[in-house]
Every structure is written in C-alpha cells, then in structure tokens.
Design a protein around this motif. Structure first.
Motif, PDB file in Angstrom:
ATOM      1  N   GLY A   1       0.727  -1.283  -0.097  1.00 24.90           N
ATOM      2  CA  GLY A   1       0.126   0.086  -0.103  1.00 24.90           C
ATOM      3  C   GLY A   1       0.688   1.248  -0.029  1.00 24.90           C
ATOM      4  O   GLY A   1       0.365   2.376   0.233  1.00 24.90           O
ATOM      5  N   LEU A   2       2.181   1.292  -0.458  1.00 26.21           N
ATOM      6  CA  LEU A   2       2.969   2.494  -0.297  1.00 26.21           C
ATOM      7  C   LEU A   2       2.687   3.315  -1.222  1.00 26.21           C
ATOM      8  O   LEU A   2       3.058   4.555  -1.164  1.00 26.21           O
ATOM      9  N   ALA A   3       2.182   2.754  -2.485  1.00 24.86           N
ATOM     10  CA  ALA A   3       2.048   3.748  -3.622  1.00 24.86           C
ATOM     11  C   ALA A   3       0.649   3.456  -4.461  1.00 24.86           C
ATOM     12  O   ALA A   3       0.361   2.189  -4.477  1.00 24.86           O
ATOM     13  N   PRO A   4       0.201   4.190  -5.095  1.00 25.46           N
ATOM     14  CA  PRO A   4      -1.268   4.022  -5.970  1.00 25.46           C
ATOM     15  C   PRO A   4      -0.653   3.000  -6.936  1.00 25.46           C
ATOM     16  O   PRO A   4       0.478   2.874  -7.288  1.00 25.46           O
ATOM     17  N   GLU A   5      -1.431   2.081  -7.482  1.00 20.24           N
ATOM     18  CA  GLU A   5      -1.180   1.185  -8.563  1.00 20.24           C
ATOM     19  C   GLU A   5      -0.673   2.031  -9.782  1.00 20.24           C
ATOM     20  O   GLU A   5      -0.648   2.952 -10.175  1.00 20.24           O
ATOM     21  N   GLY A   6       0.634   1.240 -10.081  1.00 23.76           N
ATOM     22  CA  GLY A   6       1.227   1.676 -11.289  1.00 23.76           C
ATOM     23  C   GLY A   6       2.378   2.784 -10.887  1.00 23.76           C
ATOM     24  O   GLY A   6       3.207   3.206 -11.877  1.00 23.76           O
ATOM     25  N   LYS A   7       2.410   2.864  -9.761  1.00 22.01           N
ATOM     26  CA  LYS A   7       3.396   4.111  -9.225  1.00 22.01           C
ATOM     27  C   LYS A   7       4.243   3.276  -8.213  1.00 22.01           C
ATOM     28  O   LYS A   7       3.794   2.067  -7.799  1.00 22.01           O
ATOM     29  N   LEU A   8       5.414   4.001  -7.795  1.00 20.87           N
ATOM     30  CA  LEU A   8       6.411   3.286  -7.111  1.00 20.87           C
ATOM     31  C   LEU A   8       6.684   4.415  -6.084  1.00 20.87           C
ATOM     32  O   LEU A   8       6.588   5.878  -6.318  1.00 20.87           O
TER      33      LEU A   8
END
Lengths: 792, 173
Positions: B82-89
C-alpha cells in the motif's frame, strides 16, 4: 578425451570479446527481480500458501535426546488430538527412509536411534498450525540414552589422527570418521632441514549458522496422476526432486520441484530441502491435500546444516628469505550427526589447505568426523574459510618471526601465471592468475605501508590495526560430481525471449548475469528477456546452484545456446538481406548489414520468417567442465577447472579495556576473470565481507554438553547489523579465464574466504597478541589481553 | 486443543476496510498474509528479532508477528503493497531500485517500511538517524551500505516533494 563442440564455442566467444567493449555485459542494468521484490509481489515459498485451499500443516516432533536408542514410539494419543489428521513415523515411509546428500546416513524419520537434537521422530499432519503443538506433547518415545559427544577431539586425536574408543554414533558404519583426505607432496624431512624458521599453532573456528532471513519451507501439491509438485526454498531443485522421489518411492518424472524466489541460501538450502520437501510431500501423499512444512526460526537453527567447526594443527617452515618450504597440517572438521556435504567440504578444505602459495612440500591430513552436534554441510566457502583462517594467520606469524612485512612475505610466495599449485596443476596464462594485481590494488586502496607503520606504536586504550589476507577458491565442483549445467533460450513469436534454467535466484544475481551474456551475444537487449522460475518439469537439469558455479557453468551453457541461435538467425537474415552472415548485425529491434546498413529488417520479422521457414527459435545450451583429476594417495592432479583469487585488507579498532573490536574500513580486490553483472559482483564483495565479519567477530552456535543448542534464535545468535557493517571498498581485476563465459569466474563463495583472517590479522596487529581462535568476541579478546599482561 | 470462539475485528489495511473473524491467539501477520493475501509481510523469526514483518500500525512501526490480531480492531495498517497507488512506486521503492540494494529481497519489505516511516517523520535524516531507524532490521545478504544509500535517496526525493514515481521511469524506459 572427446572434444565437444561447446569447448570450442566458449573459447571462440572468449577470444571475440576479450578486451573489447560490451553493450550489456559489465553494465549496471536493473535486474529482472528488483521491481517484484520492492513492491512485495515476489512470491517466496510460504507466500504460495495464499493460492491454495484446504492446506494441511506438517509439524516435526523432534527428539529430546541428542544420542539415544529408540525403544518404542507411541502416537496413539497424539492422533486423537482435535485438528490432527495423521501422525506419521518411519514405518509410514513408502520408499527409502533416507535424505542424506553425499552418503545415505540420514533417515528422514528416526527409527532405531537419534543422533542429534534435531532428529525427527514423528510428523504431525494437522488442519492448522495450532493443534500440532499439543499433539507433539502426546507423542511418547522410549529412549535409551547414549554418551553425547560434542567435540571432535573426543572422537579423533588431533595429533595422531587416530580414532579413539567411544560409543559409535554411526555404529552401522563401523567408524565415526566420514572422510580422510590427504596431500603428500615432496620430501618433508629434507624440507625441515632446509628451513630456518618453523611456526606451528593450533587453530579453532566456530560453527556458523547461515541465518538466512527466510526459514526453510516447502509446499506440496497433489497432481491428478498421483504425482506431486513441491514448491520449495531450494538451491538444488533437481537434487531435491531425486530425494523426494526416493522417499515416496516414485519415479523422478512424477515429482516436480519448483524453486521460487529464495530468501537467502548461502549453501544452507541444499540438503535440508531433501528433508523439508519430503516432509511436505509425504503429508500430501497420505492426505491428498496440499501440505506445507514451514520451519520456525528455532527449528531452522537446530534443523539444518551449519559451517563445519574446524580444529587444526598447522606447521609452516620457511627459509630466512621468506620462501615457504613446507606446510604440514592435521585438520579436523566436525560434521555433526550426519555427513551432509562433509566429505566434499573436507576435500575442498584439503585442496586449498596451503593457501594461494607456491609450496614445494606438504603433508596434509583432513578428517571429517561425526559428533552429536547439529550436522554441518555446505556454507559459502565450503571448508575454505576455515583453512584460510589458519593459513593466513600462520603467514602473519611467520612474517613476524622473519621480521618481514606480511605483504612482502606473501608476495614472495604467491601463485603467478606459469606456476604450479600444490597439486601440480599448471596455472597457465589462460587461467587468469591476477593474485598479485589483487594484492597491489588493496595495498594501494588501503594505504597499507603508512597505516601499518602508523598503527604500530599506540598507547591509547583503543588501538587500531590493519591486516591482510589472500585467498584462492576452486570454481565449481571439481571431482565432487558430474559438473554440468544447462539453459534454454526460447525466442517467442513477438520477438521476446524466455530464459529458462534450473539454476536458482537467491539474491546473488547470477541469473541476471546469464541474461546479460545471452543479450550480449544475441544482440537483443535484456528488456526483451523474461527469466522463468526454475521448475524441474520445464527446465533442463542444470545441476545444483552451489560452488560459485552459476556464472561459470550456467554462463558457458548460455554462451553455447546464444551462439547457436545467433548463428542460425544471422544466416537466415543474411539470406534475405543479401549479406554475408558474418556481416549481419543484430541490434534488436533492428537487424542490418554491417557493410551496408541500409539493408535492414526488423528483429520481429526475422523471427516470423524463421517460423515460416522452419528455422528453430529455441536452443538448449549445455556445458560440462573438463574432467577434474585427483589422486587420492598423493593429493595431486587438477582438482578444479580454475581458481578465483583475491586479497582483503581490514582496518580495526580494538578497545583493550573491554575487548570490543570494530571493523572500521575494508578493502577487497578479486580477480573474477571478467565482471559480467556488476550489481551481483558488488553484492558478493560487500555481502561476503559482512558475513565473514560476523564469522570473525560474533557468530558461533554453542552446544550444551547434552547436545542442545543454547543460542537458537536471532537475539542470542548475533549476526552483523547495520551498525556493524563497515565501509567496504570494492575492486575487481579482470585477467580473463579462457574457458569461462567471456572470461568470467565465480565470486559467490570466494567473497567470504579471506575476511576472517584479514580481521584477525588486524586485531593481532593492533594488540600484539597472536589470536588462533575465532570469533573474536569481546570476552575472548579481553581474556587473551589479560593473559598477555600477566606474562609481561 | 481447547476450542476458542471467533472474534470479529474491523481494520483498515492500505486504505481498504476489512472485517475478519479471528481466534484470540491469531497474530496480525497471519491475518495479513493468509486472510488478506498481503504476503509482502514476511515471517523471519516470529519473535520480533529480524524486522521482516513490520507494518505501520496507527502511525507506528510494529512487528506484526508480535501483534495479536484481536488487538487491532479499528486500526489503520499499512504494508508494502500500500505504499504507492497502482502503477506507481513510492520514493523508497524507486530508491531501492536505483541503488540496486536488493539481493534475496526477503528483508526488503521491512526495510522499505522502516525507511518510509523514518522519512515521513524526518525528511532530512542524518546517517546516524538512519542507522538508528534501521538498527534491528537484519539483512543477511549484507546490503546494509546500499540500504543506507537508499534511505538517503528516499529522503532527498521526499524533501523535494517527489513522493511517487511512474513505474516506467524507474526502469529507465
């Protein structure tokens, strides 16, 4: 000797690339597994549990005695505990009750006797992990205790190397000496007469635990035809398959082993997987349900192989000029309750037992003996860190006797191109013998001479010291077994590539190195490649992922496969570009003619055309090392295909009031022929150092006299933390190994070999006390400093 | 073994609210891994000694192997997933890739959570503060120097206001 085509291909590719710039090899390119691991998507063995329903749990009931005869095992109450599905004992094993790796001395489930505190007497198969512990208390075993031996010197006399009278641990074998490996070279008595200095000492090294952060795990899944698939944290999927099939009485094609991401191995996830995999498979065999065997940290400590503790007596003799004339040694390796890889460890230790030096005369006897401790087996370095600790301490002590600088003494004796090893193996230029370059590099990086002088006279309670150690390490497995590896490269219709091998990824990054090799030769960027998870049902048998062999052996297999594909596709492209195949340049996404770059075609079109014309787009690469040679009575021959060389310098601070040692800085230089994957190479140089520092300063598995492990978790068994890790300078020498992939050699194991002696040498430099035992815990250092004070 | 009754626990993990039934002896790690499928949370020792299982629970870093699930009713939990939104780091994920600090990767979820938590609370940590925050997390592959570098880089990104990155950007594509 048959000369196979693959030898020629590897040498041809070596010549083509030596000294030439590369596009992918030697470049830091994001590894295939980094994104999956950083997002938490990478699946390790136990993570697969979430994908299966109705999984049963396998709990091991272990012995309460470390040496005893079993009179009776009663499980009648345990089977009635709610939640328990079955309780299995030795009698339930359908095939052969053995999980031994080198020799069949290790039952999966103890039947007649127990030999160490990790022996398993029963397996509880239950619906959840909670009910098993209650049932375990209800397995009643009648034991007849036997004397417990935890010190190999109770089994064998170190000086006479004779077996002592004792109650045999392996009575069925008639002796508790598992292996005796020798070297007999030259004329000892003549050598002793020539010598002007003789140094002899007794050394001890500890039992070290791998302490990978992922404990052992295996998940077995039933297949419709009666076969079983085992997902396991293993370095050796094919060895695990063989062992599991044997235990279950199945043919090998009915057992499939998949090795997903592995949370660290370091040699520890070799033979134990025979046991863990078989436990899970056995539960599936009896329940028809998926089954998981998952070790707790405490079970991991007592239930898998360790680094062999060594006790050794060494004698070095040298001329006044510093030339070594003789090395003699009696080496005892404690292999614990079972042989595991002990016989091979004893052999590797012996091969390297004089260090990377020209030695004209040697007499070495190495014995691996059984005791009732946790068994020892493979651990990064494989017997070599132990003997190097002794040899490299001997070199420093010898230097002091001769009033020579430790570096000067070593430079007088090191192996160079054209020299012969102690076994008589010629180290030709083609081996790439860059040891002297390694020494010179670390000397320069560390500013050796100035610091050595600077630290020689200190009056503060915290004293600094600087030490060096050199190393050599035979690549791959030598005479230990059939030394082959293989890969498959599959070009898909869209131009992407599937890369398949049975070698495993446990953090070392060598599979990425193989991809870089394939990419370089084919001319297709690494981003086109997908590495498949090793699977014995789809990957060719690639041998075990051990012995620093992935890059060399797997690399050579990759060279062969990529070379053949490149040749075929260049011929094809040449035919329709109207260009000589040797002029075809593949630079995916494009393929063109070197002489006339306007003659161009897309890579995908070449692939499509190949399909239509029937040119195979898959290639299997196989490589088998040239046969090793070893004469048992003399210890001569050519034990390994080649050797990795290296030098390590450590700088320490020693608090003489508390005995505490810190490593402040370290410098490493390794000749690995050629750097293939610089990310992985750096991991080894740095990670091997940190692990070696733990070995030197803090790590030791300690047994009680009853054979129990005192420190069986991570709060009592210390491994280096972020506060312990020093600054480590890393350098590589690339001398080029003719029979390696683009000249490369292995580094996984070599990276730990010289660390502990370099630190011990530095501590001795700082304090003036000659340490002969590790780990150099504050307690040990303090006691030795006190003893010295009293003597003065 | 004695039968214990089930208890209902409502907790929010990575922004999603779950209602799960748990036995009183079940640990948070068991719920996260096997009931919610969040297997980035790794079990290395089961005793709070290795750091591989840490999660952010109500703003604090805790080992989920020492946390009873029954005690997390109403809690907010964050894991690596859950650290980043989908597709992001997240910056820490980009930093770990950039410094090539990942060997076997088993300890990485713990380190990533610890670095993220550190930087959330201190966007300009000194090396000493980084070591303090990461002390007690074990990496047997010995990537410590790279992990320190990753922490420094994460802090730099976050202090520049660059918290999330496109996945493609991280791969240099």
């Amino acid at each position: 000797m048959t000369t196979y085509e693959y030898y020629r291909i590897v040498e041809e590719v070596f010549e083509k690339y030596m000294g030439r710039p590369t596009v992918f090899v030697g470049k830091k390119i994001t590894k295939w597994d980094e994104v999956a691991k950083v997002t938490g998507k990478a699946l390790f063995t136990a993570d697969f549990l979430k994908l299966y329903k109705d999984v049963v749990w396998v709990h091991s009931v272990r012995t309460k005695y470390s040496h005893a005869l079993i009179k009776n095992i009663d499980v009648s109450e345990a089977v009635n505990v709610p939640g328990v599905i079955r309780v299995l004992t030795a009698r339930d094993i359908p095939g052969v009750n053995d999980v031994g790796y080198v020799i069949p001395d290790q039952p999966l489930l103890a039947e007649r006797k127990v030999r160490y505190i990790g022996d398993i007497v029963a397996l509880i198969v239950s619906k959840d992990p909670y009910s098993a512990s209650e049932a375990a208390e209800k397995v009643f075993v009648d034991y007849e205790p036997l004397p417990v031996y935890i010190d190999p010197e109770e089994i064998v006399d170190l000086m006479t190397i004779e077996e002592k009278a004792h109650s045999l641990i392996h009575d069925e074998r008639g002796s508790d000496v598992v292996a005796h490996v020798k070297i007999r070279v030259g004329d000892f008595s003549k050598a002793l007469r020539e010598a002007s200095v003789v140094v002899e000492n007794k050394y001890r090294t500890p039992m070290q635990e791998h302490a990978y952060i992922e404990p052992e795990a295996a998940l077995a899944v039933p297949e419709p035809d009666g076969g079983i698939t085992v997902i396991a944290s293993t370095q050796c999927p094919f060895d695990a398959r063989r062992a599991i099939a044997r235990v279950l009485g199945l043919t090998q094609n009915k057992v499939r082993v998949i090795a997903p991401f592995i949370g660290g191995g370091f040699g520890g996830k070799e033979d134990v997987v025979n046991e863990v995999g078989a436990k899970a498979a056995l539960a599936t065999y009896y329940t028809g349900r998926p089954a998981i065997a998952l070790h707790t940290r405490e079970e991991s400590f007592i239930g898998h192989s360790k680094r062999h503790p060594m006790t050794a007596w060494y004698r070095h003799a040298a001329k006044k000029t510093g030339e070594i004339v003789l090395v003699e040694a009696n080496i005892l390796l404690d292999t614990g309750a079972y042989a595991s890889l002990g016989p091979f460890v004893a052999w590797r230790a012996t091969v390297h037992s004089v260090g990377p030096y020209k030695v004209p005369n040697a007499r070495i006897d190495t014995l691996a003996v059984y005791t009732n401790t946790v068994y020892s087996g493979a651990f990064r370095g494989f017997g070599n860190p132990q003997v190097h600790f002794a040899v490299e301490r001997q070199m420093d002590i010898l230097a002091e006797e001769l009033s020579m600088d430790p570096v000067e003494l070593r430079l007088k004796n090191i192996l160079r191109a054209g020299d012969r090893t102690i076994h008589g193996q010629l180290l030709s230029v083609g081996h790439g013998v860059g040891l002297e370059d390694c020494v010179r590099r670390v000397i320069e990086l560390s500013n050796w001479y100035e610091k050595r002088r600077l630290y020689s006279n200190q009056n503060e309670p915290v004293k600094r010291g600087i030490g060096i150690a050199l190393m050599w390490h035979g690549n791959s497995i030598g005479v230990e077994g059939a030394d082959y590896s293989s890969v498959s490269i599959i070009i898909n219709r869209d131009g992407t590539i599937t890369f398949r091998t049975g070698l495993t990824e446990m953090g070392q990054g060598s599979l990425w190195g193989l991809v870089l090799i394939a990419a370089e030769i084919l001319g297709v960027p690494p981003s086109y490649f997908r590495v498949e998870i090793p699977d014995t049902s789809s990957a060719p048998d690639s041998g075990p992922t051990v012995a620093s062999r992935s890059t060399v052996m797997g690399g050579n297999a990759t060279v062969v496969a990529a070379y053949k594909l490149k040749k075929r596709l260049s011929e094809l492209a040449g035919s329709f570009l109207n260009c000589d195949p040797s002029d075809v340049v593949i630079e995916a996404p494009k393929v063109y003619c070197r002489e006339d770059p306007s003659k161009e075609v897309m890579w995908r079109e070449v692939v499509e055309e190949a399909l239509w014309l029937g040119v195979p787009l898959q290639e299997y690469g196989f490589y088998r090392a040239t046969r090793a040679e070893w004469h048992e009575e003399t210890g001569t021959g050519a034990p390994y295909i080649t050797y990795t060389f290296g030098a390590v310098v450590s700088e320490v601070a020693v608090d003489t009031e508390t005995g505490q040692v810190w490593v402040e800085r370290a410098y490493t230089a390794y000749d690995i022929g050629r750097v293939i994957n610089p990310i992985g190479a750096e991991f080894h140089a740095v990670g091997g150092y940190v692990q070696g520092m733990g070995y030197a300063l803090m790590e030791e598995v300690v047994h009680s006299k009853e054979g129990c492990v005192y420190n069986n978790n991570l709060s009592t068994y210390y491994i280096p933390t972020i506060r312990d890790a020093p600054q480590i300078a890393v350098a590589f020498i690339e001398s080029g190994y003719r029979q390696g992939p683009l000249g490369a050699k292995g580094l996984g194991e070599p990276s730990i070999v010289a660390v502990a002696p370099s630190i011990a040498n530095a501590v001795s430099h700082a304090t003036g006390v000659q340490f002969t035992e590790i780990p150099l815990t504050p307690h040990r250092v303090f006691i030795e400093l006190e003893k010295r004070k009293r003597r003065l | 073994m004695a039968e214990y009754r089930d208890y209902v626990v409502k907790l929010t993990v990575n922004g999603v609210t779950y209602i799960v039934s748990v036995k009183p002896y079940e640990r948070l790690i068991d719920v996260l891994r096997y009931k919610l499928g969040l297997t980035s949370v790794k079990e290395g020792c089961g005793r709070g000694e290795c750091g591989a299982c840490v999660v952010i629970l109500n703003g604090k870093v805790v080992p989920s192997c020492l946390t009873l699930a029954i005690r997390t009713n109403g809690a907010e939990v964050q894991t690596l997933e859950g650290l980043a939104p989908e597709g992001k780091l997240h910056a820490v994920q980009k930093a770990l890739i950039e410094v090539h600090g990942i060997q076997c990767g088993f300890c990485i979820p713990g380190f990533a959570i610890a670095i993220k938590h550190l930087v959330d609370n201190n966007s300009n940590p000194t090396d000493e503060e980084i070591k303090e925050a990461l002390d007690g997390y074990l990496c047997r592959c010995g990537s410590y120097s790279m992990l320190i570098e990753a922490a420094r880089l994460t802090a730099k990104y976050v202090s520049e206001g660059r918290r999330y990155f496109d996945l493609r950007e991280c791969l240099g594509e």
